[in-house]
Each structure stands twice: as structure tokens, then as C-alpha cells.
Design a protein around this motif. Structure first.
Motif, short mmCIF file in Angstrom:
data_model
loop_
_atom_site.label_atom_id
_atom_site.label_comp_id
_atom_site.label_asym_id
_atom_site.label_seq_id
_atom_site.Cartn_x
_atom_site.Cartn_y
_atom_site.Cartn_z
N ARG A 88 2.65 62.37 117.83
CA ARG A 88 2.50 61.86 116.47
C ARG A 88 3.35 62.73 115.53
O ARG A 88 2.86 63.62 114.85
N VAL A 89 4.63 62.43 115.50
CA VAL A 89 5.56 63.21 114.71
C VAL A 89 5.35 62.91 113.22
O VAL A 89 5.19 61.76 112.83
N LYS A 90 5.38 63.96 112.41
CA LYS A 90 5.32 63.78 110.97
C LYS A 90 6.73 63.49 110.45
O LYS A 90 7.69 64.16 110.83
N MET A 91 6.84 62.49 109.59
CA MET A 91 8.15 62.13 109.07
C MET A 91 8.83 63.30 108.38
O MET A 91 10.04 63.49 108.48
N GLU A 92 8.03 64.12 107.69
CA GLU A 92 8.60 65.23 106.96
C GLU A 92 9.30 66.23 107.88
O GLU A 92 10.27 66.88 107.50
N SER A 93 8.82 66.33 109.11
CA SER A 93 9.37 67.33 110.03
C SER A 93 10.76 66.96 110.54
O SER A 93 11.47 67.81 111.06
N VAL A 94 11.14 65.70 110.42
CA VAL A 94 12.46 65.28 110.90
C VAL A 94 13.37 64.83 109.76
O VAL A 94 14.52 64.45 110.00
N GLN A 95 12.89 64.87 108.54
CA GLN A 95 13.65 64.33 107.42
C GLN A 95 14.95 65.08 107.20
O GLN A 95 16.00 64.48 106.94
N ASP A 96 14.92 66.43 107.28
CA ASP A 96 16.14 67.21 107.06
C ASP A 96 17.21 66.89 108.09
O ASP A 96 18.39 66.71 107.76
N ALA A 97 16.78 66.82 109.36
CA ALA A 97 17.73 66.48 110.43
C ALA A 97 18.27 65.08 110.24
O ALA A 97 19.46 64.81 110.46
N TYR A 98 17.41 64.18 109.81
CA TYR A 98 17.83 62.80 109.57
C TYR A 98 18.87 62.71 108.47
O TYR A 98 19.88 61.99 108.60
N LEU A 364 22.34 50.97 126.39
CA LEU A 364 20.89 51.01 126.51
C LEU A 364 20.41 52.40 126.13
O LEU A 364 20.98 53.41 126.57
N VAL A 365 19.37 52.49 125.31
CA VAL A 365 18.78 53.77 124.93
C VAL A 365 17.35 53.80 125.47
O VAL A 365 16.56 52.90 125.19
N LEU A 366 17.04 54.82 126.28
CA LEU A 366 15.72 54.93 126.90
C LEU A 366 15.12 56.30 126.56
O LEU A 366 15.23 57.26 127.32
N PRO A 367 14.48 56.43 125.39
CA PRO A 367 13.86 57.71 125.01
C PRO A 367 12.44 57.84 125.55
O PRO A 367 11.75 56.85 125.76
N LYS A 368 12.02 59.07 125.77
CA LYS A 368 10.63 59.33 126.12
C LYS A 368 9.76 59.05 124.90
O LYS A 368 10.22 59.07 123.75
N GLU A 369 8.46 58.81 125.14
CA GLU A 369 7.58 58.41 124.07
C GLU A 369 7.40 59.49 123.00
O GLU A 369 7.05 59.20 121.87
N GLN A 370 7.67 60.76 123.35
CA GLN A 370 7.52 61.83 122.37
C GLN A 370 8.61 61.79 121.30
O GLN A 370 8.47 62.39 120.24
N LEU A 371 9.72 61.12 121.57
CA LEU A 371 10.80 61.00 120.60
C LEU A 371 10.51 59.79 119.72
O LEU A 371 10.93 58.69 119.99
N ARG A 372 9.77 60.04 118.64
CA ARG A 372 9.20 58.94 117.88
C ARG A 372 10.04 58.48 116.70
O ARG A 372 9.74 57.46 116.11
N ALA A 373 11.03 59.25 116.30
CA ALA A 373 11.75 58.93 115.08
C ALA A 373 13.15 58.44 115.40
O ALA A 373 14.02 59.23 115.74
#
Length: 383
Positions: A88-98, A364-373
Motif C-alpha cells: 500500500r504505497v503512499k502517493m506522497e512517497s513517490v511524488q518526487d520521483a514521479y 508488455l510490462v509485467l510488474p510485481k504487485e508491490q510496484l503500485r504507482a
């Protein structure tokens, strides 16, 4: 007395959203594609054989491509552990990288690759294109993951005469899915998910997509004719739990059973995309063998429409709908994503891996479920 707290603004209800948005009109309907026949997505030889035999050969080749991909595709090592990634990734935690990745100057990768964590566990597969090679794969640090992997690098290699291997789908398979999906949308009009705020862009009416029709301008120098048609998302799920009814059993989604017309259209859509799905399933079995077995067992227990070969109990079809960076809740395993259509500049962003991937037709992109964003974005190109 309790101290005052900053409360989040109240989310509007579906009824309130409907009042705010302009109404749909008959001319907004998705038009029926003008096709005499669908593209043939089977590998056919000169010998006369049955359709089932050609389909089996097509699937066999897809499986072999996945095997070759595992042997020769680049490996990108990421200095994290998959066990440390929260589901359950928080959006704020990836916003800078995004924000860094959406910079137009940030390089876009177009070469196939495998992202692994510091222990060698797979994080994501990207099946696109790569130079033909029978040597060991390159291993790159994630900070150098763009080295020789950008769109420009791939184009330069092609100009130098380097033979490219396509790891994903064939152009014919993508064309077939494109055609079939367009007809499906014309038969069963897409529904805009009003209750899902992640799809609400800054638009006068987000339930339609506007575009200019090429070749229909009134006169030279004047603007092209503007048209619009419905957009939305189909959730085609054989068995899922109804909202707020955790103990109420499993049911087919409304997207599959909404009306007599939509049921018929869904049966036809699943049948006409079955070869492509079998090919993707064969690749998935090579890349995630244990997960494939789990998915297949669940699919065999919950499948509703037999035209679908599985092993996924559900699929989401995003039809001409631009979306923001978002999270899908409660995904329980790796997913598969690929684009088709008439568009340009498509990309998929995975902030946790610092990856910005070209969303080409065959990829084709196949990410693991932990990669949520992740985010898919491009601009439609009408004709």
C-alpha cells in the motif's frame, strides 16, 4: 473538547458528479469501425493445417520468445529489497520521483529488461525490443539503467544495421486487439467511472475524448473538424466480491453482464482475443511459473465465460481515457499491461524503479504487485 483537525475535503458523491458534468448525447457514441475483416493474428505456414494447429504454433513461438528474453535481456539491479516495498504505497512517497520522470528531458527506455532487487528477486519485466545476441545479458546498476537503452539508442542501432528481436507481441496481434476492442466499444459503450476520482481530469466533460479528424477541415489553413466519443473503463471480471458484501459470494462484474447486448459482445470479444491471451499466458507461465499455477487454479474455479482461456480472472480495458498517476487497491499478484491503438508518445512510469518506459505497440510490462504507482500516457492520433 477535541482540538480542531484539518479535515480532508469531502469527496463528492456519484449523484453530485453527474449533476456537474454535461450530459452524453447520441452523437457521443463510439462508432462502428469500418472493417471488411479482422487482421489475422496467427502464424501461418505454406502448408494447409487446421486453425487449432496454427494457434498452437503461434503460442509455441510466444513461449520461446519469453525463454529467449530471460536468457539475453538486460538486467537492471535496484538497491532495494522487494520485501521492503509496501503493498500500500503512499502517493506522497513517490511524488518526487514521479515529478523527475515526467520531465520531457528525462530519457525514455525502449529496450527490453529485467529489474531485480538487491537479492536478485524479480521486480519487473519489460518485453519490448533488443539487439539480437547469443551472449550473456548486460547487468546495469539502476542509476545507469538508461545506458544504451533509450529510444534514440535503439533507432541508432537500427540505422547501423543491427538486427532487433521483438520480445513482446507481434504487430498483427496488436492490430487484431485494436480492431476487436474498437468493435466491442461500439457494441457495448464504455462507462466512465464517476465514483473513481483518479480518472477525473481537468476537462469540461471527462466522459468523452475530443479529437481532430484528419482530412476533414473545411478548407486549407482552417482547423480540422473536431469530434468526440465516449471513453471509459471496462472491468471484465469473472468472479469478484460486490462492494460492502464481503460474505455475499462471488459474482461476474457488471461490465460482463450489464445487458443482453453487452453479454453477447463480451462473449465475442473474449473469443476474438483468445489467441493473443494464450500467447501472453504462455509468456507469463515462463516468467512467473509459480504464480501462473496459482492464477490458473483460481481461474478454473471462477471462470464464467468459457471463451476466455485465462489464467486471469479479470482484465481492465481502458478505452481512450487519459489517466493520472494512481494506485489500484488490493492487487494480489503480478499484472500484465500493454497498449494498442492510434497514438504517439505513449509511456509508462514506474517511480519506485526510476523507470520511464516507451509504451510501444508490442511492449508488455509485467510488474510485481508491490510496484503500485504507474502511469500510462500518450496523445491520440486520429485518421
Amino acid at each position: 473538547m477535541a482540538p480542531n483537525r484539518n479535515k480532508k475535503p469531502k469527496k463528492p458523491t456519484v449523484a453530485e458528479l453527474r449533476k456537474l458534468l454535461p450530459k452524453l448525447v447520441p452523437t457521443d457514441k463510439v462508432p462502428i469501425p469500418k472493417l471488411k475483416s479482422f487482421t489475422d493474428d496467427l502464424v501461418r505456414g505454406s502448408r494447409k493445417r487446421s486453425t487449432g494447429s496454427f494457434q498452437a504454433e503461434t503460442v509455441r513461438r510466444a513461449r520461446q520468445k519469453a525463454i529467449n528474453f530471460l536468457k539475453y535481456a538486460d538486467v537492471i539491479e535496484v538497491p532495494i529489497s522487494i520485501d521492503d516495498l509496501s503493498p500500500r504505497v503512499k502517493m506522497e512517497s513517490v511524488q518526487d520521483a514521479y515529478e523527475k520522470l515526467i520531465d520531457p528531458q528525462h530519457p525514455i527506455q525502449a529496450r527490453s529488461g529485467k529489474w531485480v532487487d538487491k537479492d536478485g528477486k524479480i521486480l519487473m519485466y519489460y518485453l519490448s525490443s533488443r539487439p539480437m545476441s547469443d551472449g550473456p545479458p548486460r547487468t546495469l546498476d539502476w542509476s545507469m539503467q538508461h545506458e544504451g537503452r533509450t529510444i534514440e539508442d535503439m533507432e541508432s542501432m537500427k540505422e547501423d544495421g543491427v538486427t532487433m528481436m521483438r520480445d513482446g507481441l507481434t504487430p498483427e496481434q496488436c492490430e487484431k486487439v485494436f480492431e476487436v476492442t474498437q468493435r466491442y466499444a461500439a457494441s457495448s459503450q464504455p462507462a466512465f467511472p464517476l465514483q473513481d476520482s483518479r480518472h477525473l481530469l481537468e476537462s469540461a466533460n471527462p466522459r468523452v475524448m475530443r479529437y481532430a479528424v484528419s482530412g476533414e477541415g473545411s478548407a486549407p489553413g482552417q482547423e480540422q473538424q473536431q469530434k468526440q466519443e465516449r471513453c471509459g473503463v471496462y472491468h471484465l471480471v469473472h468472479s469478484w466480491i460486490q462492494q460492502n458484501q464481503v460474505k455475499g459470494g462471488l459474482y461476474a462484474s457488471k461490465g460482463m453482464t450489464g445487458s443482453g447486448i453487452s453479454i453477447s459482445a463480451t462473449h465475442r470479444y473474449l473469443d476474438e482475443t483468445s489467441t493473443v491471451v494464450r500467447c501472453i499466458a504462455a509468456m507469463f507461465e515462463v516468467l512467473y511459473p509459480e504464480t501462473y499455477t496459482q492464477y490458473k487454479e483460481a481461474f478454473d474455479a471462477g471462470v464464467w465465460m468459457k471463451e476466455d482461456p485465462g489464467p486471469w480472472l479479470g482484465r481492465a480495458v481502458v478505452y481512450k481515457l487519459q489517466i493520472h498517476l494512481h494506485l489500484d487497491d488490493d492487487d494480489q499478484g503480478p499484472t500484465v499491461s500493454f497498449p494498442v491503438g492510434s497514438y504517439r508518445n505513449g509511456r509508462m512510469i514506474v517511480p519506485q524503479l526510476g523507470a520511464k518506459l516507451a509504451q510501444n505497440w508490442h511492449g508488455l510490462v509485467l510488474p510485481k504487485e508491490q510496484l503500485r504507482a504507474v502511469e500510462g500516457e500518450g496523445s491520440w492520433m486520429g485518421s
